[in-house]
Motif scaffolding. Structure first.
Motif, PDB file in Angstrom:
ATOM      1  N   LEU A 156       0.837  -1.198   0.000  1.00  0.00           N
ATOM      2  CA  LEU A 156       0.000   0.000   0.000  1.00  0.00           C
ATOM      3  C   LEU A 156       0.868   1.243   0.000  1.00  0.00           C
ATOM      4  O   LEU A 156       1.829   1.337   0.757  1.00  0.00           O
ATOM      5  N   ASP A 157       0.525   2.196  -0.865  1.00  0.00           N
ATOM      6  CA  ASP A 157       1.228   3.474  -0.875  1.00  0.00           C
ATOM      7  C   ASP A 157       0.409   4.513  -0.117  1.00  0.00           C
ATOM      8  O   ASP A 157      -0.639   4.214   0.457  1.00  0.00           O
ATOM      9  N   THR A 158       0.887   5.755  -0.133  1.00  0.00           N
ATOM     10  CA  THR A 158       0.227   6.819   0.625  1.00  0.00           C
ATOM     11  C   THR A 158      -1.190   7.061   0.140  1.00  0.00           C
ATOM     12  O   THR A 158      -2.115   7.255   0.942  1.00  0.00           O
ATOM     13  N   ARG A 159      -1.398   7.026  -1.169  1.00  0.00           N
ATOM     14  CA  ARG A 159      -2.740   7.260  -1.715  1.00  0.00           C
ATOM     15  C   ARG A 159      -3.715   6.179  -1.266  1.00  0.00           C
ATOM     16  O   ARG A 159      -4.834   6.478  -0.849  1.00  0.00           O
ATOM     17  N   ALA A 160      -3.278   4.924  -1.334  1.00  0.00           N
ATOM     18  CA  ALA A 160      -4.151   3.826  -0.919  1.00  0.00           C
ATOM     19  C   ALA A 160      -4.478   3.922   0.569  1.00  0.00           C
ATOM     20  O   ALA A 160      -5.624   3.723   0.984  1.00  0.00           O
ATOM     21  N   THR A 161      -3.460   4.230   1.383  1.00  0.00           N
ATOM     22  CA  THR A 161      -3.676   4.345   2.821  1.00  0.00           C
ATOM     23  C   THR A 161      -4.662   5.463   3.145  1.00  0.00           C
ATOM     24  O   THR A 161      -5.564   5.298   3.974  1.00  0.00           O
ATOM     25  N   ALA A 162      -4.499   6.615   2.475  1.00  0.00           N
ATOM     26  CA  ALA A 162      -5.406   7.742   2.716  1.00  0.00           C
ATOM     27  C   ALA A 162      -6.839   7.392   2.313  1.00  0.00           C
ATOM     28  O   ALA A 162      -7.800   7.721   3.028  1.00  0.00           O
ATOM     29  N   LEU A 163      -7.009   6.720   1.170  1.00  0.00           N
ATOM     30  CA  LEU A 163      -8.343   6.312   0.728  1.00  0.00           C
ATOM     31  C   LEU A 163      -8.981   5.331   1.706  1.00  0.00           C
ATOM     32  O   LEU A 163     -10.174   5.435   2.022  1.00  0.00           O
ATOM     33  N   LEU A 164      -8.192   4.384   2.187  1.00  0.00           N
ATOM     34  CA  LEU A 164      -8.715   3.392   3.120  1.00  0.00           C
ATOM     35  C   LEU A 164      -9.172   4.044   4.427  1.00  0.00           C
ATOM     36  O   LEU A 164     -10.242   3.729   4.949  1.00  0.00           O
ATOM     37  N   ILE A 165      -8.358   4.950   4.959  1.00  0.00           N
ATOM     38  CA  ILE A 165      -8.727   5.618   6.208  1.00  0.00           C
ATOM     39  C   ILE A 165      -9.986   6.455   6.006  1.00  0.00           C
ATOM     40  O   ILE A 165     -10.887   6.466   6.855  1.00  0.00           O
ATOM     41  N   ALA A 166     -10.080   7.146   4.850  1.00  0.00           N
ATOM     42  CA  ALA A 166     -11.274   7.954   4.570  1.00  0.00           C
ATOM     43  C   ALA A 166     -12.517   7.074   4.465  1.00  0.00           C
ATOM     44  O   ALA A 166     -13.584   7.404   5.005  1.00  0.00           O
ATOM     45  N   CYS A 167     -12.406   5.937   3.774  1.00  0.00           N
ATOM     46  CA  CYS A 167     -13.544   5.022   3.649  1.00  0.00           C
ATOM     47  C   CYS A 167     -13.970   4.487   5.003  1.00  0.00           C
ATOM     48  O   CYS A 167     -15.159   4.482   5.342  1.00  0.00           O
ATOM     49  N   CYS A 168     -13.002   4.034   5.796  1.00  0.00           N
ATOM     50  CA  CYS A 168     -13.328   3.466   7.112  1.00  0.00           C
ATOM     51  C   CYS A 168     -13.941   4.522   8.026  1.00  0.00           C
ATOM     52  O   CYS A 168     -14.853   4.223   8.811  1.00  0.00           O
ATOM     53  N   ALA A 169     -13.452   5.761   7.923  1.00  0.00           N
ATOM     54  CA  ALA A 169     -14.008   6.835   8.746  1.00  0.00           C
ATOM     55  C   ALA A 169     -15.470   7.071   8.389  1.00  0.00           C
ATOM     56  O   ALA A 169     -16.325   7.200   9.278  1.00  0.00           O
ATOM     57  N   PHE A 170     -15.774   7.112   7.089  1.00  0.00           N
ATOM     58  CA  PHE A 170     -17.172   7.336   6.730  1.00  0.00           C
ATOM     59  C   PHE A 170     -18.041   6.137   7.088  1.00  0.00           C
ATOM     60  O   PHE A 170     -19.169   6.301   7.543  1.00  0.00           O
ATOM     61  N   TRP A 171     -17.532   4.930   6.897  1.00  0.00           N
ATOM     62  CA  TRP A 171     -18.324   3.746   7.249  1.00  0.00           C
ATOM     63  C   TRP A 171     -18.615   3.720   8.750  1.00  0.00           C
ATOM     64  O   TRP A 171     -19.663   3.242   9.167  1.00  0.00           O
ATOM     65  N   GLY A 172     -17.669   4.236   9.556  1.00  0.00           N
ATOM     66  CA  GLY A 172     -17.937   4.353  10.983  1.00  0.00           C
ATOM     67  C   GLY A 172     -19.032   5.368  11.270  1.00  0.00           C
ATOM     68  O   GLY A 172     -19.916   5.133  12.094  1.00  0.00           O
ATOM     69  N   LEU A 173     -18.985   6.511  10.560  1.00  0.00           N
ATOM     70  CA  LEU A 173     -20.039   7.512  10.700  1.00  0.00           C
ATOM     71  C   LEU A 173     -21.366   6.970  10.194  1.00  0.00           C
ATOM     72  O   LEU A 173     -22.428   7.260  10.758  1.00  0.00           O
ATOM     73  N   GLN A 174     -21.311   6.152   9.151  1.00  0.00           N
ATOM     74  CA  GLN A 174     -22.533   5.601   8.560  1.00  0.00           C
ATOM     75  C   GLN A 174     -23.293   4.736   9.559  1.00  0.00           C
ATOM     76  O   GLN A 174     -24.533   4.701   9.536  1.00  0.00           O
TER      77      GLN A 174
END
Length: 300
Positions: free
Chosen positions: A8-26
């Motif tokens: 995983l590179d920086t872009r993938a890591t940032a996307l994953l954290i953003a997705c998980c953050a929204f799924w937690g809010l969801q």
């Protein structure tokens, strides 16, 4: 040719954290809306809206959705598994608590780690990575341990549904990586899943006797709108893109962040108490993710 990366590179890591953050809010959005909008009817609206958005996105970008490319069997399989996962989640929530359901649902990365290497040998985890996966899951268990006590028969059925949902989530990932879907665009891969779910959810809603309607509050529509645009469309499309380009076993480890984000948002938005268990859980999940994604030869 599809460019696949081993780490995983920086872009993938940032996307994953953003997705998980929204799924937690969801999870909070669903929890605060389900009293007004029945769960499977809510899912029907979400998935139908996401299908329309994805169709418009593909039309604008010239991404073909209906060409014959041999992905139909794998696509229908992934769609059926995806729909089954959501059904298990919503039915399980009727019988057990959201926290108990969360723990069993996030067994999914273990399903991916055990089964996927049989078809994709490059996805095999090493010993220390298995330790990291176990530590991350233990962090989730610690975070929700207060909710475990005496179990009723109804809760056990709900737990079983949650575990089934986790298995189906893992099998969906397997279907995406081990069939012709591995060569399909992220848009087409997502289209199969949300289209099948949009077709199945209303039927299940009717079977369960849910009341349909559209006269809901502004907050309910705001919640459903976020779940549709960001959740079922944007974040799932990003997830499909990640599965297409990065190791599924490594990105699956990040999903352990989702339930912890839900707890964090509960603290921030709902004034729930910040406990030592949550802090320890966050540290455990972070350590587990680092170990799973550590490159060979690198110092931990």
């Amino acid at each position: 040719m599809i460019e696949r990366k081993e780490h995983l590179d920086t872009r993938a890591t940032a996307l994953l954290i953003a997705c998980c953050a929204f799924w937690g809010l969801q999870q909070i959005l669903i929890k605060t809306t389900v009293g007004e909008v029945p769960p499977l009817w809510q899912a029907s609206i979400r998935m139908t809206g996401a299908v329309v958005l994805l169709w418009a996105w593909c039309a604008r970008r010239g991404v073909p959705l209906f060409e014959r490319d041999g992905t139909l069997p794998g696509g229908l399989l992934a769609g059926a598994l995806f729909a089954g996962e959501f059904t298990c989640i919503y039915l399980g929530l009727q019988l057990t608590t959201a926290s108990r359901l969360t723990v069993f649902l996030y067994t999914s990365p273990f399903v991916v780690a055990v089964l996927l290497p049989r078809w994709v040998p490059a996805e095999r985890l090493r010993g220390l990575q298995w330790v990291g996966l176990a530590i991350a899951f233990a962090g989730v268990v610690v975070a929700f341990s207060e909710s475990f006590g005496h179990s009723t028969s109804a809760q056990l059925r709900g737990d079983a549904l949650a575990l089934a949902g986790g298995v189906l989530w893992g099998l969906t990932t397997l279907a995406i990586r081990a069939t012709r879907l591995a060569t399909a665009s992220a848009e087409k891969t997502l289209f199969y899943q949300i289209a099948v779910t949009a077709a199945v959810s209303p039927l299940l809603s009717l079977l369960l006797g849910e009341r349909w309607g559209f006269a809901y509050s502004g907050y309910a529509w705001f919640s459903i709108g976020l779940q549709t645009v960001i959740g079922a469309f944007a974040s799932y499309l990003a997830w499909m893109w990640l599965l297409r380009h990065y190791p599924a076993t490594r990105i699956s480890s990040f999903t352990f962040l989702t339930p912890l984000f839900a707890l964090v948002f509960g603290v921030v938005l709902l004034a729930e108490p910040l406990t030592l268990q949550l802090v320890l859980a966050l540290c455990g999940v972070a350590l587990g993710i680092v170990l799973v994604n550590r490159r060979p030869g690198a110092k931990p």
